[in-house]
Scaffold this motif. Sequence first.
Motif, PDB file in Angstrom:
ATOM      1  N   GLY A  55       0.561  -0.863   0.184  1.00 31.55           N
ATOM      2  CA  GLY A  55      -0.033   0.240  -0.067  1.00 31.55           C
ATOM      3  C   GLY A  55       0.763   1.976   0.047  1.00 31.55           C
ATOM      4  N   THR A  56       2.133   1.384  -0.482  1.00 33.98           N
ATOM      5  CA  THR A  56       2.350   2.156  -0.787  1.00 33.98           C
ATOM      6  C   THR A  56       3.596   2.246  -1.945  1.00 33.98           C
ATOM      7  OG1 THR A  56       4.143   3.846   0.571  1.00 33.98           O
ATOM      8  CG2 THR A  56       4.458   1.388   0.446  1.00 33.98           C
ATOM      9  N   ASP A  57       4.935   3.891  -2.626  1.00 37.49           N
ATOM     10  CA  ASP A  57       5.252   3.201  -3.551  1.00 37.49           C
ATOM     11  C   ASP A  57       6.493   4.183  -2.947  1.00 37.49           C
ATOM     12  OD1 ASP A  57       4.958   6.242  -3.996  1.00 37.49           O
ATOM     13  OD2 ASP A  57       3.222   6.164  -4.586  1.00 37.49           O
ATOM     14  N   LYS A  58       7.158   4.226  -4.104  1.00 35.17           N
ATOM     15  CA  LYS A  58       8.888   4.354  -4.804  1.00 35.17           C
ATOM     16  C   LYS A  58       8.977   6.322  -3.592  1.00 35.17           C
ATOM     17  CE  LYS A  58       8.558   5.995  -8.900  1.00 35.17           C
ATOM     18  NZ  LYS A  58       9.242   4.899 -10.541  1.00 35.17           N
ATOM     19  N   SER A  59       7.789   6.895  -3.451  1.00 32.24           N
ATOM     20  CA  SER A  59       7.479   7.914  -2.981  1.00 32.24           C
ATOM     21  C   SER A  59       7.717   8.263  -1.718  1.00 32.24           C
ATOM     22  CB  SER A  59       6.194   8.956  -3.943  1.00 32.24           C
ATOM     23  OG  SER A  59       5.358   8.570  -3.486  1.00 32.24           O
ATOM     24  N   ARG A  60       7.819   7.047  -1.301  1.00 27.86           N
ATOM     25  CA  ARG A  60       7.424   7.063   0.456  1.00 27.86           C
ATOM     26  C   ARG A  60       8.563   6.336   0.850  1.00 27.86           C
ATOM     27  NH1 ARG A  60       4.168   9.917   2.801  1.00 27.86           N
ATOM     28  NH2 ARG A  60       3.265   8.479   4.243  1.00 27.86           N
ATOM     29  N   LEU A  61       9.596   6.327  -0.369  1.00 31.37           N
ATOM     30  CA  LEU A  61      11.031   5.495  -0.526  1.00 31.37           C
ATOM     31  C   LEU A  61      12.094   6.487   1.622  1.00 31.37           C
ATOM     32  CD1 LEU A  61      13.070   4.270  -2.929  1.00 31.37           C
ATOM     33  CD2 LEU A  61      11.761   3.206  -1.426  1.00 31.37           C
ATOM     34  N   TYR A 105      24.796 -12.471  -9.951  1.00 34.23           N
ATOM     35  CA  TYR A 105      23.966 -11.463  -9.936  1.00 34.23           C
ATOM     36  C   TYR A 105      24.750  -9.998  -9.583  1.00 34.23           C
ATOM     37  CZ  TYR A 105      20.476 -14.721  -8.732  1.00 34.23           C
ATOM     38  OH  TYR A 105      20.129 -15.932  -9.136  1.00 34.23           O
ATOM     39  N   LEU A 106      24.367  -8.681  -9.607  1.00 29.64           N
ATOM     40  CA  LEU A 106      24.734  -7.799 -10.302  1.00 29.64           C
ATOM     41  C   LEU A 106      25.085  -6.746  -9.173  1.00 29.64           C
ATOM     42  CD1 LEU A 106      26.450  -8.081 -13.530  1.00 29.64           C
ATOM     43  CD2 LEU A 106      27.130  -8.980 -12.097  1.00 29.64           C
ATOM     44  N   VAL A 107      23.405  -6.865  -9.034  1.00 29.80           N
ATOM     45  CA  VAL A 107      23.185  -5.615  -7.843  1.00 29.80           C
ATOM     46  C   VAL A 107      21.950  -6.008  -7.120  1.00 29.80           C
ATOM     47  CG1 VAL A 107      21.659  -5.026  -9.629  1.00 29.80           C
ATOM     48  CG2 VAL A 107      22.209  -3.611  -7.951  1.00 29.80           C
ATOM     49  N   GLU A 108      22.350  -6.171  -5.421  1.00 33.54           N
ATOM     50  CA  GLU A 108      20.955  -6.218  -4.908  1.00 33.54           C
ATOM     51  C   GLU A 108      20.560  -4.749  -4.249  1.00 33.54           C
ATOM     52  OE1 GLU A 108      20.396  -8.878  -0.651  1.00 33.54           O
ATOM     53  OE2 GLU A 108      22.257  -9.524  -2.251  1.00 33.54           O
ATOM     54  N   ILE A 109      19.427  -4.806  -4.075  1.00 34.99           N
ATOM     55  CA  ILE A 109      18.848  -4.018  -3.557  1.00 34.99           C
ATOM     56  C   ILE A 109      17.697  -4.049  -2.101  1.00 34.99           C
ATOM     57  CG2 ILE A 109      17.322  -1.429  -3.877  1.00 34.99           C
ATOM     58  CD1 ILE A 109      19.181  -1.095  -6.684  1.00 34.99           C
ATOM     59  N   GLN A 110      18.034  -3.238  -1.331  1.00 36.24           N
ATOM     60  CA  GLN A 110      16.785  -3.027   0.368  1.00 36.24           C
ATOM     61  C   GLN A 110      16.620  -1.936   0.140  1.00 36.24           C
ATOM     62  OE1 GLN A 110      18.998  -4.429   3.563  1.00 36.24           O
ATOM     63  NE2 GLN A 110      17.428  -5.284   4.312  1.00 36.24           N
ATOM     64  N   VAL A 111      15.623  -1.805   0.655  1.00 41.58           N
ATOM     65  CA  VAL A 111      14.636  -0.178   0.974  1.00 41.58           C
ATOM     66  C   VAL A 111      13.944  -0.569   2.544  1.00 41.58           C
ATOM     67  CG1 VAL A 111      14.559   0.871  -1.595  1.00 41.58           C
ATOM     68  CG2 VAL A 111      13.078  -0.635  -0.432  1.00 41.58           C
ATOM     69  N   ILE A 112      13.740   0.450   2.509  1.00 42.75           N
ATOM     70  CA  ILE A 112      12.988   0.328   3.576  1.00 42.75           C
ATOM     71  C   ILE A 112      11.393   2.269   3.397  1.00 42.75           C
ATOM     72  CG2 ILE A 112      12.518   1.464   6.123  1.00 42.75           C
ATOM     73  CD1 ILE A 112      14.483   0.220   6.769  1.00 42.75           C
ATOM     74  N   ALA A 113      10.055   2.165   3.266  1.00 42.13           N
ATOM     75  CA  ALA A 113       9.740   2.835   2.600  1.00 42.13           C
ATOM     76  C   ALA A 113       8.725   2.946   4.015  1.00 42.13           C
ATOM     77  CB  ALA A 113       8.765   2.738   1.390  1.00 42.13           C
ATOM     78  N   ALA A 114       7.768   4.490   3.723  1.00 39.96           N
ATOM     79  CA  ALA A 114       6.383   4.513   4.949  1.00 39.96           C
ATOM     80  C   ALA A 114       5.247   4.507   3.953  1.00 39.96           C
ATOM     81  CB  ALA A 114       6.750   6.087   4.605  1.00 39.96           C
ATOM     82  N   ARG A 115       4.582   3.848   4.298  1.00 34.77           N
ATOM     83  CA  ARG A 115       3.073   3.266   4.532  1.00 34.77           C
ATOM     84  C   ARG A 115       2.250   5.487   4.189  1.00 34.77           C
ATOM     85  NH1 ARG A 115       0.072  -1.830   5.524  1.00 34.77           N
ATOM     86  NH2 ARG A 115       0.547  -1.318   7.449  1.00 34.77           N
TER      87      ARG A 115
END
Length: 115
Positions: A55-61, A105-115
């Motif tokens: 229920g969120t998106d990249k604008s809330r990263l 695997y050349l890249v791994e990405i971990q994110v935290i976001a707000a809802r």
Amino acid sequence: MPIQRVHPGPRMSEMVIHNDTVYLAGQIADDGSTDVESQTRDVLRQIDELLAQAGTDKSRLLTATVYLADMAGFAAMNRAWDGWVDPANTPARATVEARLAAPEYLVEIQVIAAR
């Protein structure tokens, strides 16, 4: 507050939601035979899908950590990242060189976001 674990496995959950914070496990490309830029685009697509499920998106990263198998891929990763990230809402970000779980695997990405 309850903790919601999404796609849990024996070692980790792909996503954990607590309060209004969404934590994603590190995401890798579905196809490890492509280049850094293509793998990054695939990872970012997966991140979009998981964030939408929460229920969120990249604008809330809030934060992003990018792991590159070789820092020589930094510019290629950034081409994909710059085309994806919301320029009005960029997260705090770190990029580090690290040996990933498998050599394809050349890249791994971990994110935290707000809802």
